[in-house]
Design an enzyme around this catalytic site. Structure first.
Site, PDB file in Angstrom:
ATOM      1  N   ARG A 261     -16.908  36.804 -26.879  1.00  0.00           N
ATOM      2  CA  ARG A 261     -15.742  36.635 -26.001  1.00  0.00           C
ATOM      3  C   ARG A 261     -14.910  37.911 -25.995  1.00  0.00           C
ATOM      4  O   ARG A 261     -14.662  38.507 -27.043  1.00  0.00           O
ATOM      5  CB  ARG A 261     -14.882  35.459 -26.491  1.00  0.00           C
ATOM      6  CG  ARG A 261     -15.663  34.161 -26.456  1.00  0.00           C
ATOM      7  CD  ARG A 261     -14.803  32.956 -26.696  1.00  0.00           C
ATOM      8  NE  ARG A 261     -15.666  31.764 -26.741  1.00  0.00           N
ATOM      9  CZ  ARG A 261     -15.247  30.548 -27.028  1.00  0.00           C
ATOM     10  NH1 ARG A 261     -13.970  30.335 -27.298  1.00  0.00           N
ATOM     11  NH2 ARG A 261     -16.091  29.539 -27.044  1.00  0.00           N
ATOM     12  N   ARG A 276     -10.196  35.105 -34.971  1.00  0.00           N
ATOM     13  CA  ARG A 276     -10.457  35.398 -33.560  1.00  0.00           C
ATOM     14  C   ARG A 276     -11.234  36.700 -33.445  1.00  0.00           C
ATOM     15  O   ARG A 276     -10.674  37.784 -33.546  1.00  0.00           O
ATOM     16  CB  ARG A 276      -9.127  35.471 -32.798  1.00  0.00           C
ATOM     17  CG  ARG A 276      -9.252  35.459 -31.284  1.00  0.00           C
ATOM     18  CD  ARG A 276      -7.897  35.424 -30.608  1.00  0.00           C
ATOM     19  NE  ARG A 276      -7.169  34.216 -30.932  1.00  0.00           N
ATOM     20  CZ  ARG A 276      -7.310  33.053 -30.283  1.00  0.00           C
ATOM     21  NH1 ARG A 276      -8.132  32.978 -29.257  1.00  0.00           N
ATOM     22  NH2 ARG A 276      -6.628  31.994 -30.643  1.00  0.00           N
ATOM     23  N   GLU A 348      -7.447  25.081 -35.199  1.00  0.00           N
ATOM     24  CA  GLU A 348      -8.550  24.466 -34.465  1.00  0.00           C
ATOM     25  C   GLU A 348      -9.886  24.959 -35.005  1.00  0.00           C
ATOM     26  O   GLU A 348     -10.099  26.159 -35.160  1.00  0.00           O
ATOM     27  CB  GLU A 348      -8.430  24.850 -32.983  1.00  0.00           C
ATOM     28  CG  GLU A 348      -9.585  24.323 -32.152  1.00  0.00           C
ATOM     29  CD  GLU A 348      -9.554  24.843 -30.718  1.00  0.00           C
ATOM     30  OE1 GLU A 348      -8.472  25.256 -30.255  1.00  0.00           O
ATOM     31  OE2 GLU A 348     -10.613  24.851 -30.071  1.00  0.00           O
ATOM     32  N   SER A 351     -13.702  21.554 -30.939  1.00  0.00           N
ATOM     33  CA  SER A 351     -13.136  20.999 -29.727  1.00  0.00           C
ATOM     34  C   SER A 351     -14.258  20.215 -29.067  1.00  0.00           C
ATOM     35  O   SER A 351     -15.314  20.769 -28.791  1.00  0.00           O
ATOM     36  CB  SER A 351     -12.672  22.159 -28.837  1.00  0.00           C
ATOM     37  OG  SER A 351     -11.902  21.675 -27.773  1.00  0.00           O
ATOM     38  N   ARG A 390     -14.792  30.038 -38.529  1.00  0.00           N
ATOM     39  CA  ARG A 390     -13.538  29.406 -38.943  1.00  0.00           C
ATOM     40  C   ARG A 390     -13.761  28.453 -40.113  1.00  0.00           C
ATOM     41  O   ARG A 390     -12.873  28.254 -40.938  1.00  0.00           O
ATOM     42  CB  ARG A 390     -12.894  28.674 -37.760  1.00  0.00           C
ATOM     43  CG  ARG A 390     -12.353  29.664 -36.739  1.00  0.00           C
ATOM     44  CD  ARG A 390     -11.511  29.013 -35.674  1.00  0.00           C
ATOM     45  NE  ARG A 390     -11.019  30.041 -34.750  1.00  0.00           N
ATOM     46  CZ  ARG A 390     -10.224  29.793 -33.715  1.00  0.00           C
ATOM     47  NH1 ARG A 390      -9.826  28.542 -33.467  1.00  0.00           N
ATOM     48  NH2 ARG A 390      -9.817  30.766 -32.938  1.00  0.00           N
TER      49      ARG A 390
END
Length: 424
Positions: A261, A276, A348, A351, A390
């Site tokens: 990303r 991130r 988070e 999801s 994560r």
RNA sequence: GGAGAGGUGGCUGAGUGGUCGAAAGCACCGCACUCGAAAUGCGGCGUACGGGCAACUGUACCGAGGGUUCGAAUCCCUCCCUCUCCGCCA
């Protein structure tokens, strides 16, 4: 992608759904364009029909040797054809306008999604486990002894910001996590393990909804492909343009892949640490189901993701995302948030979304209900089970010891030769 | 990367620029024959989007997109994919 026929029949309901997303009403504009497009199509088709009929008559006339008649008809068709290109172009253009408008609109939230603007509107659903009691002040993962093997400096030199080297013990731990997750989902939840392409075409990225709106979040290759931002893209698109039999459903697919990303919109957010990154590992869960079963599958999938955290002994909570915080393609989403004692925050880590038939329309993926002739769009779901990077952060922060070492969660030990501690 | 051969309905596979949405076979569905089944015979059997209360009807689709033509599965161009040979390569 929305069904224009639904909008024709339920314009108010459609606009109400958009409003819950914080978007302006669009049905009036859509229907106006749609009406114009259909009128143009009708016109051009009628003209085409006349021209086809005349062309056929030419063939018949020539067959009978009626040359003069054929010539007369040719002239007639030529006349018709002079008008046609303009009409066709107009119909095409109007149709494309409708499609483009539709393609840029997000999915509508289902009724039990709470109304809200951003993450502060998300609703607590449940929690598992408790925050661990520390006899010392727990450190954030990127403040742990660098000898453990989490190395951002070298990565900055070699690759730039938002990359990391994992070395030694931490690299092993990371590998163990990915393996453990795949084994759990394939053995206990019936997912098929897939090793998918990491580079895909435009159509695939359109199918899962990242294109056309979110191109700037993706990396593009020099030959015009896209690096996948999530395995959801390669897994879900496995059924693109297919008509499945009802017996094949549900289809449950999982993959451990790198994800890429650009993080274009998140400058300044989570710049420190491993949270991130431009490149990260994730175990993805994808289910393809019938419309009747997607809600139950959504719960099941979320439970599969929760089971990973459970077995790792990590405290987490399940949140139901509010209408304003959901992703583009979702009609309902649960987030799993893991407790990070170093950051003193829930972050988070998964999801899980039910996309209904939103992606299926974009991919043209249908199934034939048992005993029926016609087809229906499938429902698609995707969820992280889990974000491996994560999860590594969560293990590091939750399993850190006073002496700076990391205890290895029991379920991971078999994956790294029975190792119980990682030392700096 | 170079050279060549291809891509036609669920599958196999015909197709001279003109009643081709497309032969034939297989598969599938219905009917007949049969106590029943098989075999046989007859009929049916694509998708999408429009129009119509309906029967029905229009348009598009022979890998995708353009073009030539009164008319394209058929001719031309670009792209995608598959196969064969050569080169390179983990």
């Amino acid at each position: 992608m929305h069904d224009i026929r639904f909008i024709r029949e339920n314009p108010a309901a459609f606009d109400a759904g958009l409003a819950r997303r914080g978007l302006a009403p669009t049905s009036a504009l859509l229907l106006e364009k749609d009406e114009a497009a259909r009128a143009a199509i009708r016109q051009s088709e009628e003209l085409q029909a006349r021209s086809n009929a005349a062309a056929k008559a030419i063939g018949a006339a020539m067959g009978k040797g009626e040359k003069d008649e054929a010539e007369r008809l040719k002239a007639e068709v030529s006349g018709i054809k002079a008008e046609l290109p303009g009409l066709e172009a107009k119909a095409k253009e109007l149709g494309a306008e409708v499609r483009d408008l539709l393609a840029a609109l997000p999915n509508l939230p289902v009724d039990d999604v709470p109304l809200g603007e951003d993450e502060t509107g998300n609703v607590f659903v449940s929690a598992v486990g408790e925050k661990r009691d520390f006899s010392f002040e727990p450190l954030e993962h990127d403040r742990l002894d660098s000898a453990l093997g989490l190395d951002f400096e070298t990565a900055a030199n070699v690759a730039g910001a938002r990359f990391a080297y994992l070395r030694g013990g931490v690299a092993k731990l990371n590998r163990a996590l990915g393996q453990f997750m795949l084994d759990l989902h394939t053995r206990e939840f019936g997912y098929e393990e897939i090793t998918p392409p990491l580079m895909v075409r435009d159509e695939a990225v359109f199918g899962t909804g990242q294109l056309p709106k979110f191109a700037e979040d993706l990396f593009r290759t020099t030959d015009g492909r896209w690096l996948i931002p999530t395995a959801e893209v390669s897994l879900t698109n496995m059924v693109r343009e297919k008509i499945l039999s009802e017996g094949e459903l549900p289809l449950r697919l999982t993959a451990l892949t790198q994800c890429f990303r650009s993080e274009a919109g998140s400058a300044g957010r989570d710049t420190r640490g491993f949270i991130r990154q431009h490149q990260f590992e994730k175990v993805e869960l994808v289910s393809i189901t019938t419309p009747d079963t997607s809600d139950a599958e959504h719960e099941r999938m979320t439970q599969a993701a929760e089971t990973v955290l459970n077995r790792l002994g990590l405290h987490f909570r399940r949140m139901l995302l509010c209408s304003g915080d959901m992703g583009f393609t979702a009609r309902k989403t649960y987030d799993l948030e893991v407790w990070l004692p170093g950051q003193k925050a829930y972050r988070e880590i998964s999801s899980c979304s039910n996309c209904g038939d939103f992606q299926a329309r974009r991919m043209n993926t249908r199934f034939r209900p048992e005993g029926e002739k016609s087809t229906r769009f499938v429902h698609t779901l995707n969820g992280s089970g889990l974000a491996v990077g994560r999860t590594l952060v969560a293990v590091l922060e939750n399993y850190q010891q006073a002496d700076g070492s990391i205890a290895v969660p029991e379920v991971l030990q078999p994956y790294i030769g029975g190792l119980t501690r990682i030392h700096g």
